[in-house]
Design a protein around this motif. Structure first.
Motif, PDB file in Angstrom:
ATOM      1  N   PHE A 298      -1.815 -19.207  -2.403  1.00  0.00           N
ATOM      2  CA  PHE A 298      -1.326 -18.482  -1.237  1.00  0.00           C
ATOM      3  C   PHE A 298      -0.589 -17.204  -1.640  1.00  0.00           C
ATOM      4  N   ASN A 299       0.132 -17.260  -2.748  1.00  0.00           N
ATOM      5  CA  ASN A 299       0.949 -16.118  -3.177  1.00  0.00           C
ATOM      6  C   ASN A 299       0.217 -15.147  -4.099  1.00  0.00           C
ATOM      7  N   LEU A 300      -0.982 -15.500  -4.537  1.00  0.00           N
ATOM      8  CA  LEU A 300      -1.684 -14.656  -5.503  1.00  0.00           C
ATOM      9  C   LEU A 300      -1.805 -13.194  -5.060  1.00  0.00           C
ATOM     10  N   PRO A 301      -2.278 -12.908  -3.838  1.00  0.00           N
ATOM     11  CA  PRO A 301      -2.400 -11.492  -3.448  1.00  0.00           C
ATOM     12  C   PRO A 301      -1.060 -10.769  -3.356  1.00  0.00           C
ATOM     13  N   PHE A 302       0.004 -11.504  -3.077  1.00  0.00           N
ATOM     14  CA  PHE A 302       1.321 -10.878  -2.983  1.00  0.00           C
ATOM     15  C   PHE A 302       1.847 -10.465  -4.355  1.00  0.00           C
ATOM     16  N   ALA A 303       1.272 -11.017  -5.403  1.00  0.00           N
ATOM     17  CA  ALA A 303       1.604 -10.589  -6.763  1.00  0.00           C
ATOM     18  C   ALA A 303       0.602  -9.575  -7.294  1.00  0.00           C
ATOM     19  N   VAL A 304      -0.674  -9.771  -6.966  1.00  0.00           N
ATOM     20  CA  VAL A 304      -1.726  -8.883  -7.485  1.00  0.00           C
ATOM     21  C   VAL A 304      -1.582  -7.465  -6.949  1.00  0.00           C
ATOM     22  N   GLN A 305      -1.295  -7.328  -5.663  1.00  0.00           N
ATOM     23  CA  GLN A 305      -1.253  -5.995  -5.060  1.00  0.00           C
ATOM     24  C   GLN A 305      -0.178  -5.100  -5.684  1.00  0.00           C
ATOM     25  N   PRO A 306       1.091  -5.539  -5.785  1.00  0.00           N
ATOM     26  CA  PRO A 306       2.083  -4.665  -6.428  1.00  0.00           C
ATOM     27  C   PRO A 306       1.831  -4.452  -7.907  1.00  0.00           C
ATOM     28  N   LEU A 307       1.275  -5.457  -8.588  1.00  0.00           N
ATOM     29  CA  LEU A 307       0.965  -5.293 -10.003  1.00  0.00           C
ATOM     30  C   LEU A 307      -0.149  -4.273 -10.200  1.00  0.00           C
ATOM     31  N   ARG A 308      -1.146  -4.343  -9.355  1.00  0.00           N
ATOM     32  CA  ARG A 308      -2.251  -3.381  -9.437  1.00  0.00           C
ATOM     33  C   ARG A 308      -1.739  -1.965  -9.216  1.00  0.00           C
ATOM     34  N   ALA A 309      -0.868  -1.794  -8.223  1.00  0.00           N
ATOM     35  CA  ALA A 309      -0.290  -0.470  -7.971  1.00  0.00           C
ATOM     36  C   ALA A 309       0.518   0.007  -9.170  1.00  0.00           C
ATOM     37  N   SER A 310       1.252  -0.911  -9.803  1.00  0.00           N
ATOM     38  CA  SER A 310       2.042  -0.556 -10.982  1.00  0.00           C
ATOM     39  C   SER A 310       1.149  -0.142 -12.142  1.00  0.00           C
ATOM     40  N   PHE A 311       0.055  -0.863 -12.336  1.00  0.00           N
ATOM     41  CA  PHE A 311      -0.878  -0.523 -13.419  1.00  0.00           C
ATOM     42  C   PHE A 311      -1.515   0.848 -13.181  1.00  0.00           C
ATOM     43  N   GLU A 312      -1.900   1.110 -11.922  1.00  0.00           N
ATOM     44  CA  GLU A 312      -2.586   2.361 -11.603  1.00  0.00           C
ATOM     45  C   GLU A 312      -1.674   3.585 -11.729  1.00  0.00           C
ATOM     46  N   LYS A 313      -0.360   3.364 -11.706  1.00  0.00           N
ATOM     47  CA  LYS A 313       0.586   4.472 -11.858  1.00  0.00           C
ATOM     48  C   LYS A 313       0.837   4.838 -13.323  1.00  0.00           C
TER      49      LYS A 313
END
Length: 218
Positions: free
Chosen positions: A97-112
């Motif tokens: 249930f929480n996977l997307p709530f962690a993936v989305q901010p991490l992905r944004a952090s990686f892309e920066k």
């Protein structure tokens, strides 16, 4: 007043926070830098728990984790116990249930990240896996911490998914949100108020920590 549901919620949130990076960080890396056919499908699958009604996701997990489901049957063969209506079962449900709530901010952090860092890693001959552990993760510790703490706060309020997979077994799967709901149903408003009042400062403190982490990130 029984504080066991609150302690169980804290335990569930803690282990979700600890384990979520294991799945979320590699997925965020693939979605941020991967170039492959079907990437949009993978992105949609990872994000799906964020938009599905919790009861729908909970029912799907109940089928998969149940004794006739592939994961539940394998777990029962391995341990001799059932995965549903157990702490292990609600922990797996919480992670999904929480996977997307962690993936989305991490992905944004990686892309920066500065792309020159990855270019330098490629020039030095680092593989994608080596670049992930030696370049990306060390430079995105703040994003990883913020995502994990956000998941902790989000886990404290889980209801539908946990109720579907774990039911409401006191001391085992009855988390604070379920205990509050049942207290209101039984018109034990004082118990509901005390549990709710305990969750508010915890959630507020977690959000303050996340804000401080984000403020320090470039």
């Amino acid at each position: 007043m029984d504080w066991t549901p609150l302690l169980l919620s804290a335990k569930l949130a803690f282990w979700t926070m600890v384990l979520i990076p294991v799945a979320a960080a590699p997925l965020a890396y693939v979605l941020a830098f991967g170039r492959f056919r079907g990437k949009s499908v993978l992105d949609a699958v990872v994000t799906l728990p964020m938009v599905l009604p919790p009861t729908v996701l909970g029912f799907a997990l109940l089928v998969i984790l149940g004794p006739l489901g592939p994961v539940g049957a394998a777990w029962e063969d391995l341990t001799g116990g059932r995965l549903v209506f157990s702490f292990a079962g609600i922990l797996i449900a919480s992670l999904v249930f929480n996977l997307p709530f962690a993936v989305q901010p991490l992905r944004a952090s990686f892309e920066k990240m500065d792309p020159r860092l990855l270019e330098s890693a490629a020039i030095l001959g680092l593989t994608s896996t080596e670049a992930f552990f030696r370049i990306i993760l060390p430079n995105c510790i703040g994003g990883l911490a913020a995502a994990s703490i956000l998941v902790f706060a989000h886990s404290l309020g889980e209801f539908g998914v946990i109720l579907m997979v774990g039911g409401s077994i006191p001391g085992k799967t009855q988390v604070a949100s379920i205990a509050i709901f049942e207290a209101v149903e039984a018109m034990r408003f004082n118990d509901a108020f005390l549990l709710s009042a305990a969750l508010v400062p915890i959630s507020f403190a977690v959000l303050m920590i996340i804000n401080k982490i984000n403020a320090r990130r470039p």
